[in-house]
Design a protein around this motif. Structure first.
Motif, PDB file in Angstrom:
ATOM      1  N   ASN A 100       3.082   6.177  -5.581  1.00  0.00           N
ATOM      2  CA  ASN A 100       3.172   6.518  -6.952  1.00  0.00           C
ATOM      3  C   ASN A 100       1.766   7.093  -7.598  1.00  0.00           C
ATOM      4  OD1 ASN A 100       5.656   5.290  -7.126  1.00  0.00           O
ATOM      5  ND2 ASN A 100       4.878   3.134  -7.605  1.00  0.00           N
ATOM      6  N   ILE A 101       0.675   6.845  -6.957  1.00  0.00           N
ATOM      7  CA  ILE A 101      -0.566   7.273  -7.463  1.00  0.00           C
ATOM      8  C   ILE A 101      -0.436   8.880  -6.908  1.00  0.00           C
ATOM      9  CG2 ILE A 101      -3.009   7.279  -7.114  1.00  0.00           C
ATOM     10  CD1 ILE A 101      -2.159   5.257  -8.992  1.00  0.00           C
ATOM     11  N   VAL A 102      -0.180   9.096  -5.483  1.00  0.00           N
ATOM     12  CA  VAL A 102      -0.126  10.486  -5.298  1.00  0.00           C
ATOM     13  C   VAL A 102       1.094  11.332  -6.054  1.00  0.00           C
ATOM     14  CG1 VAL A 102       0.042  11.812  -3.112  1.00  0.00           C
ATOM     15  CG2 VAL A 102      -1.488   9.819  -3.055  1.00  0.00           C
ATOM     16  N   GLU A 103       1.947  10.943  -6.137  1.00  0.00           N
ATOM     17  CA  GLU A 103       2.897  11.912  -6.626  1.00  0.00           C
ATOM     18  C   GLU A 103       2.471  11.924  -8.132  1.00  0.00           C
ATOM     19  OE1 GLU A 103       6.721  10.090  -6.041  1.00  0.00           O
ATOM     20  OE2 GLU A 103       6.781  10.443  -4.094  1.00  0.00           O
ATOM     21  N   SER A 104       1.746  11.102  -8.784  1.00  0.00           N
ATOM     22  CA  SER A 104       1.438  11.167 -10.135  1.00  0.00           C
ATOM     23  C   SER A 104       0.650  12.198 -10.148  1.00  0.00           C
ATOM     24  CB  SER A 104       0.891   9.772 -10.727  1.00  0.00           C
ATOM     25  OG  SER A 104       1.803   8.963 -11.053  1.00  0.00           O
ATOM     26  N   ALA A 105      -0.583  12.007  -9.387  1.00  0.00           N
ATOM     27  CA  ALA A 105      -1.457  13.259  -9.287  1.00  0.00           C
ATOM     28  C   ALA A 105      -0.913  14.652  -8.997  1.00  0.00           C
ATOM     29  CB  ALA A 105      -2.554  12.920  -8.444  1.00  0.00           C
ATOM     30  N   TRP A 157       0.926  -1.220  -0.139  1.00  0.00           N
ATOM     31  CA  TRP A 157      -0.007  -0.109  -0.066  1.00  0.00           C
ATOM     32  C   TRP A 157       0.827   1.281  -0.100  1.00  0.00           C
ATOM     33  CZ3 TRP A 157      -3.935   2.416  -1.244  1.00  0.00           C
ATOM     34  CH2 TRP A 157      -4.472   3.686  -0.752  1.00  0.00           C
ATOM     35  N   ALA A 158       1.846   1.248   0.886  1.00  0.00           N
ATOM     36  CA  ALA A 158       2.844   2.562   0.759  1.00  0.00           C
ATOM     37  C   ALA A 158       3.367   2.822  -0.569  1.00  0.00           C
ATOM     38  CB  ALA A 158       3.805   2.142   1.837  1.00  0.00           C
ATOM     39  N   GLY A 159       3.813   1.890  -1.286  1.00  0.00           N
ATOM     40  CA  GLY A 159       4.446   1.966  -2.413  1.00  0.00           C
ATOM     41  C   GLY A 159       3.446   2.452  -3.697  1.00  0.00           C
ATOM     42  N   ALA A 160       2.250   1.806  -3.634  1.00  0.00           N
ATOM     43  CA  ALA A 160       1.268   2.082  -4.636  1.00  0.00           C
ATOM     44  C   ALA A 160       0.726   3.317  -4.586  1.00  0.00           C
ATOM     45  CB  ALA A 160       0.289   0.937  -4.603  1.00  0.00           C
ATOM     46  N   LYS A 161       0.431   3.887  -3.197  1.00  0.00           N
ATOM     47  CA  LYS A 161      -0.212   4.908  -2.857  1.00  0.00           C
ATOM     48  C   LYS A 161       0.797   6.071  -3.217  1.00  0.00           C
ATOM     49  CE  LYS A 161       0.631   5.613   1.957  1.00  0.00           C
ATOM     50  NZ  LYS A 161       0.169   6.141   3.178  1.00  0.00           N
ATOM     51  N   HIS A 169      -5.171  -2.982  -7.653  1.00  0.00           N
ATOM     52  CA  HIS A 169      -5.635  -2.122  -8.592  1.00  0.00           C
ATOM     53  C   HIS A 169      -4.881  -0.979  -8.809  1.00  0.00           C
ATOM     54  CE1 HIS A 169      -9.054   0.789  -9.187  1.00  0.00           C
ATOM     55  NE2 HIS A 169      -9.340  -0.086 -10.166  1.00  0.00           N
ATOM     56  N   ASN A 170      -4.401  -0.377  -7.712  1.00  0.00           N
ATOM     57  CA  ASN A 170      -3.602   1.006  -7.777  1.00  0.00           C
ATOM     58  C   ASN A 170      -2.417   0.768  -8.426  1.00  0.00           C
ATOM     59  OD1 ASN A 170      -4.013   3.414  -5.470  1.00  0.00           O
ATOM     60  ND2 ASN A 170      -5.121   1.664  -5.109  1.00  0.00           N
ATOM     61  N   VAL A 171      -1.811  -0.525  -8.526  1.00  0.00           N
ATOM     62  CA  VAL A 171      -0.662  -0.582  -9.267  1.00  0.00           C
ATOM     63  C   VAL A 171      -0.893  -0.693 -10.769  1.00  0.00           C
ATOM     64  CG1 VAL A 171       1.365  -2.357  -9.995  1.00  0.00           C
ATOM     65  CG2 VAL A 171       0.841  -1.814  -7.415  1.00  0.00           C
ATOM     66  N   GLU A 172      -2.119  -1.462 -10.751  1.00  0.00           N
ATOM     67  CA  GLU A 172      -2.456  -1.522 -12.454  1.00  0.00           C
ATOM     68  C   GLU A 172      -2.723  -0.074 -13.098  1.00  0.00           C
ATOM     69  OE1 GLU A 172      -6.756  -2.799 -14.814  1.00  0.00           O
ATOM     70  OE2 GLU A 172      -6.231  -3.766 -12.579  1.00  0.00           O
ATOM     71  N   HIS A 173      -3.450   0.798 -12.335  1.00  0.00           N
ATOM     72  CA  HIS A 173      -3.899   2.087 -12.839  1.00  0.00           C
ATOM     73  C   HIS A 173      -2.611   2.712 -13.040  1.00  0.00           C
ATOM     74  CE1 HIS A 173      -7.848   1.645 -14.037  1.00  0.00           C
ATOM     75  NE2 HIS A 173      -8.113   0.976 -12.835  1.00  0.00           N
ATOM     76  N   LYS A 184       5.960  12.852 -22.768  1.00  0.00           N
ATOM     77  CA  LYS A 184       7.489  13.126 -22.859  1.00  0.00           C
ATOM     78  C   LYS A 184       7.682  13.403 -21.379  1.00  0.00           C
ATOM     79  CE  LYS A 184       8.128  12.769 -27.361  1.00  0.00           C
ATOM     80  NZ  LYS A 184       7.319  11.802 -27.822  1.00  0.00           N
ATOM     81  N   MET A 185       7.048  12.962 -20.330  1.00  0.00           N
ATOM     82  CA  MET A 185       7.510  13.390 -18.925  1.00  0.00           C
ATOM     83  C   MET A 185       7.888  11.868 -18.382  1.00  0.00           C
ATOM     84  SD  MET A 185       3.970  15.435 -18.090  1.00  0.00           S
ATOM     85  CE  MET A 185       4.652  15.668 -16.497  1.00  0.00           C
ATOM     86  N   VAL A 186       8.717  11.968 -17.429  1.00  0.00           N
ATOM     87  CA  VAL A 186       9.500  11.126 -16.476  1.00  0.00           C
ATOM     88  C   VAL A 186       8.282  10.605 -15.362  1.00  0.00           C
ATOM     89  CG1 VAL A 186      11.160  10.115 -15.145  1.00  0.00           C
ATOM     90  CG2 VAL A 186      11.718  11.577 -17.207  1.00  0.00           C
ATOM     91  N   PRO A 187       7.722   9.433 -15.146  1.00  0.00           N
ATOM     92  CA  PRO A 187       6.943   9.028 -14.193  1.00  0.00           C
ATOM     93  C   PRO A 187       7.498   9.170 -12.924  1.00  0.00           C
ATOM     94  CG  PRO A 187       7.212   7.186 -15.777  1.00  0.00           C
ATOM     95  CD  PRO A 187       8.129   8.293 -16.106  1.00  0.00           C
ATOM     96  N   PRO A 188       6.762   9.282 -11.830  1.00  0.00           N
ATOM     97  CA  PRO A 188       7.253   9.613 -10.416  1.00  0.00           C
ATOM     98  C   PRO A 188       8.315   8.151  -9.979  1.00  0.00           C
ATOM     99  CG  PRO A 188       5.028  10.090 -10.391  1.00  0.00           C
ATOM    100  CD  PRO A 188       5.233   9.427 -11.834  1.00  0.00           C
ATOM    101  N   SER A 189       7.780   7.212 -10.197  1.00  0.00           N
ATOM    102  CA  SER A 189       8.831   6.212  -9.561  1.00  0.00           C
ATOM    103  C   SER A 189      10.225   6.082 -10.492  1.00  0.00           C
ATOM    104  CB  SER A 189       8.262   4.727  -9.887  1.00  0.00           C
ATOM    105  OG  SER A 189       7.837   4.438 -11.261  1.00  0.00           O
ATOM    106  N   THR A 190      10.214   6.455 -11.735  1.00  0.00           N
ATOM    107  CA  THR A 190      11.398   6.647 -12.559  1.00  0.00           C
ATOM    108  C   THR A 190      12.304   7.583 -11.863  1.00  0.00           C
ATOM    109  OG1 THR A 190      10.259   5.249 -14.511  1.00  0.00           O
ATOM    110  CG2 THR A 190      12.385   6.347 -14.851  1.00  0.00           C
ATOM    111  N   LYS A 191      11.671   8.777 -11.848  1.00  0.00           N
ATOM    112  CA  LYS A 191      12.280   9.917 -11.344  1.00  0.00           C
ATOM    113  C   LYS A 191      12.899   9.500 -10.058  1.00  0.00           C
ATOM    114  CE  LYS A 191      10.336  13.915 -12.594  1.00  0.00           C
ATOM    115  NZ  LYS A 191       9.334  14.970 -12.436  1.00  0.00           N
ATOM    116  N   ARG A 192      12.426   9.126  -9.310  1.00  0.00           N
ATOM    117  CA  ARG A 192      12.825   8.574  -7.786  1.00  0.00           C
ATOM    118  C   ARG A 192      14.059   7.875  -7.945  1.00  0.00           C
ATOM    119  NH1 ARG A 192       7.594   7.570  -6.249  1.00  0.00           N
ATOM    120  NH2 ARG A 192       8.100   5.424  -6.207  1.00  0.00           N
TER     121      ARG A 192
END
Length: 190
Positions: free
Chosen positions: A52-57, A46-50, A162-166, A178-186
């Motif tokens: 990624n989702i929150v940082e994406s938002a 949950w900590a990892g999935a949330k 479900h969070n990881v899927e989305h 052309k943006m770097v996603p949060p997990s890759t950026k970290r």
């Protein structure tokens, strides 16, 4: 020189044995039970999935919340609102109660970045309490799921999946922009 090297190597090899004995009569630490491991996996997932989702938002500019690659899929913002709806659905199921926000509501009503980020944050806070309350004993308790009884931990694992899927959907949207996603950026990637 050779005798010094041999002495150092033997000393290094012997050090862990002396460190483990510690000179005391302490019992070896027991491994955590299966229930505790299950709880830790759920909470860490949950900590990892949330994250990624929150940082994406947060990362996606408001103008791109309406972006979707084709007409037959959700916009970036709709995915996040859908995740917020589903957080309530899965975490309420784990609590054995009805979701405080009926499933599908946020995807229809939260349409701006600020409304979506707020709804997502509130759903995350709701789930945080559920994941934090999970214990080795309560993880195996059963809750109602339709006409079935399932372990309390099961909807929490489904929520992580479900969070990881989305998040995977969001990564694609970031890349198309052309943006770097949060997990890759970290990780320092590009």
């Amino acid at each position: 020189m050779r005798s010094i090297v041999i002495t150092v190597v033997i000393g290094l090899m012997a050090a862990p044995a002396f460190a483990q004995s510690g000179g005391s009569a302490q019992k070896p630490q027991e491994a955590p039970g299966a229930g505790a491991v299950l709880v830790r996996i759920a909470q860490n997932g949950w900590a990892g999935a949330k994250r990624n989702i929150v940082e994406s938002a947060d990362q996606m500019p408001e103008a791109d919340y309406s972006f979707k690659p084709v007409d037959t899929v959700r916009t970036f913002g709709q995915i996040l609102a859908h995740v917020a709806d589903s957080n309530y659905f899965y975490c309420a199921r784990s609590k054995g109660e009805e979701p405080p926000v009926p499933d599908g509501t946020l995807e229809k009503t939260a349409t701006t970045k600020s409304a979506i980020v707020k709804a997502l944050g509130e759903s995350v806070a709701y789930c945080d309490a559920v994941y934090s309350a999970l214990t080795a004993a309560s993880a195996a308790d059963t809750v109602k799921a339709g006409n079935n009884q399932i372990p309390r931990a099961q909807p929490l694992f489904s929520n992580v999946a479900h969070n990881v899927e989305h998040y995977g959907n969001l990564v694609t949207y970031f890349r198309m922009k052309k943006m770097v996603p949060p997990s890759t950026k970290r990780e320092g990637g590009s």
